[in-house]
Motif scaffolding. Structure first.
Motif, mmCIF file in Angstrom:
data_model
loop_
_atom_site.group_PDB
_atom_site.id
_atom_site.type_symbol
_atom_site.label_atom_id
_atom_site.label_comp_id
_atom_site.label_asym_id
_atom_site.label_seq_id
_atom_site.Cartn_x
_atom_site.Cartn_y
_atom_site.Cartn_z
ATOM 1 N N GLY A 8 -18.968 41.344 -25.285
ATOM 2 C CA GLY A 8 -20.333 41.072 -24.864
ATOM 3 C C GLY A 8 -20.514 39.646 -24.376
ATOM 4 O O GLY A 8 -21.260 39.397 -23.421
ATOM 5 N N GLN A 9 -19.840 38.689 -25.024
ATOM 6 C CA GLN A 9 -19.877 37.302 -24.556
ATOM 7 C C GLN A 9 -19.363 37.204 -23.121
ATOM 8 O O GLN A 9 -19.963 36.536 -22.268
ATOM 9 N N ILE A 10 -18.236 37.868 -22.864
ATOM 10 C CA ILE A 10 -17.654 37.815 -21.527
ATOM 11 C C ILE A 10 -18.582 38.478 -20.518
ATOM 12 O O ILE A 10 -18.823 37.937 -19.428
ATOM 13 N N ALA A 11 -19.114 39.649 -20.872
ATOM 14 C CA ALA A 11 -19.983 40.375 -19.952
ATOM 15 C C ALA A 11 -21.242 39.577 -19.628
ATOM 16 O O ALA A 11 -21.659 39.480 -18.463
ATOM 17 N N ARG A 12 -21.861 38.997 -20.643
ATOM 18 C CA ARG A 12 -23.074 38.211 -20.395
ATOM 19 C C ARG A 12 -22.768 36.972 -19.566
ATOM 20 O O ARG A 12 -23.553 36.578 -18.692
ATOM 21 N N SER A 13 -21.626 36.347 -19.811
ATOM 22 C CA SER A 13 -21.244 35.171 -19.033
ATOM 23 C C SER A 13 -20.993 35.548 -17.579
ATOM 24 O O SER A 13 -21.429 34.850 -16.653
ATOM 25 N N ALA A 14 -20.276 36.662 -17.352
ATOM 26 C CA ALA A 14 -20.023 37.111 -15.986
ATOM 27 C C ALA A 14 -21.333 37.393 -15.256
ATOM 28 O O ALA A 14 -21.503 37.035 -14.083
ATOM 29 N N GLU A 15 -22.270 38.005 -15.943
ATOM 30 C CA GLU A 15 -23.573 38.291 -15.351
ATOM 31 C C GLU A 15 -24.298 37.000 -14.982
ATOM 32 O O GLU A 15 -24.844 36.869 -13.880
ATOM 33 N N GLN A 16 -24.309 36.047 -15.907
ATOM 34 C CA GLN A 16 -25.010 34.791 -15.672
ATOM 35 C C GLN A 16 -24.388 33.997 -14.527
ATOM 36 O O GLN A 16 -25.088 33.325 -13.751
ATOM 37 N N LEU A 17 -23.068 34.088 -14.369
ATOM 38 C CA LEU A 17 -22.364 33.313 -13.352
ATOM 39 C C LEU A 17 -22.482 33.911 -11.961
ATOM 40 O O LEU A 17 -22.203 33.238 -10.974
ATOM 41 N N GLY A 18 -22.873 35.180 -11.870
ATOM 42 C CA GLY A 18 -23.076 35.784 -10.558
ATOM 43 C C GLY A 18 -22.066 36.836 -10.166
ATOM 44 O O GLY A 18 -22.042 37.272 -9.001
ATOM 45 N N PHE A 19 -21.223 37.274 -11.109
ATOM 46 C CA PHE A 19 -20.327 38.388 -10.804
ATOM 47 C C PHE A 19 -21.146 39.675 -10.678
ATOM 48 O O PHE A 19 -22.122 39.878 -11.386
ATOM 49 N N GLU A 20 -20.693 40.550 -9.792
ATOM 50 C CA GLU A 20 -21.393 41.810 -9.548
ATOM 51 C C GLU A 20 -21.139 42.820 -10.654
ATOM 52 O O GLU A 20 -22.029 43.538 -11.084
ATOM 53 N N GLY A 21 -19.880 42.903 -11.084
ATOM 54 C CA GLY A 21 -19.516 43.892 -12.082
ATOM 55 C C GLY A 21 -18.326 43.436 -12.894
ATOM 56 O O GLY A 21 -17.839 42.310 -12.747
ATOM 57 N N ALA A 22 -17.849 44.336 -13.766
ATOM 58 C CA ALA A 22 -16.698 44.029 -14.616
ATOM 59 C C ALA A 22 -15.825 45.267 -14.737
ATOM 60 O O ALA A 22 -16.320 46.343 -15.095
ATOM 61 N N LEU A 23 -14.534 45.117 -14.440
ATOM 62 C CA LEU A 23 -13.581 46.210 -14.568
ATOM 63 C C LEU A 23 -13.122 46.343 -16.012
ATOM 64 O O LEU A 23 -12.821 45.353 -16.675
ATOM 65 N N THR A 24 -13.063 47.564 -16.484
ATOM 66 C CA THR A 24 -12.508 47.860 -17.797
ATOM 67 C C THR A 24 -11.334 48.804 -17.606
ATOM 68 O O THR A 24 -11.477 49.843 -16.974
ATOM 69 N N PRO A 25 -10.146 48.474 -18.128
ATOM 70 C CA PRO A 25 -8.944 49.273 -17.861
ATOM 71 C C PRO A 25 -8.914 50.572 -18.646
ATOM 72 O O PRO A 25 -9.770 50.835 -19.495
ATOM 73 N N THR A 26 -7.893 51.380 -18.358
ATOM 74 C CA THR A 26 -7.702 52.640 -19.067
ATOM 75 C C THR A 26 -6.245 52.774 -19.477
ATOM 76 O O THR A 26 -5.356 52.254 -18.817
ATOM 77 N N GLY A 27 -6.008 53.444 -20.586
ATOM 78 C CA GLY A 27 -4.645 53.662 -21.049
ATOM 79 C C GLY A 27 -4.570 53.616 -22.559
ATOM 80 O O GLY A 27 -5.533 53.256 -23.248
ATOM 81 N N ALA A 28 -3.400 53.982 -23.076
ATOM 82 C CA ALA A 28 -3.206 53.988 -24.520
ATOM 83 C C ALA A 28 -3.177 52.587 -25.108
ATOM 84 O O ALA A 28 -3.306 52.418 -26.317
ATOM 85 N N TRP A 29 -3.030 51.574 -24.253
ATOM 86 C CA TRP A 29 -2.874 50.193 -24.705
ATOM 87 C C TRP A 29 -4.207 49.451 -24.842
ATOM 88 O O TRP A 29 -4.220 48.268 -25.180
ATOM 89 N N CYS A 30 -5.349 50.138 -24.580
ATOM 90 C CA CYS A 30 -6.642 49.441 -24.635
ATOM 91 C C CYS A 30 -7.707 50.394 -25.170
ATOM 92 O O CYS A 30 -7.471 51.576 -25.365
ATOM 93 N N GLU A 31 -8.891 49.847 -25.405
ATOM 94 C CA GLU A 31 -10.006 50.658 -25.877
ATOM 95 C C GLU A 31 -10.513 51.571 -24.753
ATOM 96 O O GLU A 31 -10.323 51.291 -23.564
ATOM 97 N N ASP A 32 -11.168 52.664 -25.118
ATOM 98 C CA ASP A 32 -11.713 53.585 -24.132
ATOM 99 C C ASP A 32 -12.798 52.902 -23.300
ATOM 100 O O ASP A 32 -13.704 52.265 -23.829
ATOM 101 N N ALA A 33 -12.683 53.060 -21.973
ATOM 102 C CA ALA A 33 -13.582 52.345 -21.067
ATOM 103 C C ALA A 33 -14.988 52.922 -21.040
ATOM 104 O O ALA A 33 -15.977 52.178 -20.988
ATOM 105 N N TRP A 34 -15.128 54.249 -21.060
ATOM 106 C CA TRP A 34 -16.465 54.854 -21.021
ATOM 107 C C TRP A 34 -17.295 54.411 -22.228
ATOM 108 O O TRP A 34 -18.447 53.960 -22.081
#
Length: 367
Positions: free
Chosen positions: A42-68
């Protein structure tokens, strides 16, 4: 067209060092330095929003949390930021995926983008119950996207294909708007699917000449389908006030890499079925001797990480210059990440974006 910038959510953990994972490699212990808690993401997402990024990619796979699931929760702590959710068609029915996207759009105020990942590694796909080979997976992806797009258009869909079958499928509520579809892949089968169904074709960060070849290839394929596709690129970034400071950061990252871990990762990645992964490996050949593969483009990330393995490196103006060079080839969207993601978002957002804004290439998203 103004450039669009997306950031990355490290749902496999974050660190001040390179974190492994993806395409046949396994996450390193460094991912535990900053576990992917909702609070930190959430810290990263809020910072990206405040800085002017349009969106944020979340990966998929057994090596990370579920993106949906992860991004659905994060929509509640952000207001404008969109989420580029990576998912694999072989793990979900097309009607359910279309319904989930419609639900997401309603509850998140239209902030869903979709990164369709066919799945480059058969071993990982089999762990999820998918036993198709690579070419068959791409064929299934084409069927999947055909069904999903027809559902989003409000059709009642009957489909009986080699890999998928649905009868009288329909949505009671349509997504508003329909999510943009992002798609990548370097094989001939991938190109055909991208040309027919992608809104944005994503490439990993190869040198400009190779990116130009990919853009020409997809444009020609899309033109045969009567379509126009936009182009994006997936890169890491290391930007500082001076070029010397940025390159010193690459030396710090290299010094922290365990040579045995690098060898193990390279052996694992060499077994990848992904054409794109082989192109990434060819940039450095597993050696740390010649990692600047183009002025300002550093391939050191790929020593420990599968998938996107290159970084833009330099002063803020030098990084902006390389972004501009890619844009002149036809790249309009940049999906970026850093080490660590929280701090590097500020380096780029406060250092590079103002340079691009002054050139008329970027403007802060509204809202």
């Amino acid at each position: 067209m103004a450039l669009t910038f997306h950031w990355f959510l490290p749902t496999n953990g974050d660190s001040r060092h390179v974190v492994g994972g993806g395409h046949g490699s396994t996450p390193g212990a460094a991912g535990g330095d900053r576990p992917p808690s909702l609070g930190y993401l959430g810290q990263i997402a809020r910072s990206a929003e405040q800085l002017g990024f349009e969106g944020a990619l979340t990966p998929t796979g057994a090596w990370c949390e579920d993106a949906w699931l992860t991004t659905a929760m994060l929509t509640q702590v952000t207001e404008r930021l969109k989420y580029l959710v990576a998912f694999r068609p072989g793990q979900i029915a097309p009607t359910l995926a279309a319904q989930m996207a419609a639900t997401y759009q309603r509850h998140a105020g239209g902030r869903l983008l979709l990164n369709v990942v066919t799945g480059g590694e058969s071993a990982e796909q089999r762990a999820y119950g998918d036993f198709l080979d690579k070419d068959a997976r791409y064929a299934r992806t084409g069927e999947f996207l055909s069904v999903v797009r027809r559902l989003w258009a409000g059709e009642t869909v009957d489909h009986d294909g080699p890999h998928l079958r649905v009868e009288r499928a329909e949505l009671t509520r349509l997504p508003e708007p329909a999510p943009a579809v992002y798609f990548g892949g370097s094989s001939p089968a991938a190109g055909e699917v991208a040309a027919r169904y992608a809104d944005v074709y994503l490439t990993w960060g190869e040198p400009p000449a190779q990116v130009r070849e990919k853009i020409t290839w997809i444009r020609e394929l899309a033109a045969r389908e009567g379509r126009v596709v936009r182009f994006g690129i997936r890169l890491h970034v290391i930007t500082r006030d001076t070029s010397a400071q940025a390159w010193a950061e690459t030396e710090r990252l290299l010094a922290a890499m365990d040579p045995q871990r690098v060898r193990e990762t390279q052996r694992a990645l060499a077994r990848s079925e992904s054409v794109g992964q082989r192109r990434m490996l060819a940039l450095h050949g597993g050696s740390a001797e010649r990692l600047e593969v183009y002025p300002g483009l550093w391939a050191g990330v790929g020593l420990l990480r599968g998938g996107a393995g290159t970084a833009l490196v330099g002063s803020h103006r030098e990084v902006a210059d390389l972004v501009t060079e890619y844009h002149e080839l036809g790249i309009d969207e940049f999906v970026l990440s850093g080490m660590p993601h929280l701090e590097e978002a500020y380096w780029f957002g406060e250092g590079v974006l103002p340079v691009l804004a002054a050139r008329g290439l970027w403007r802060r998203p509204e809202g």
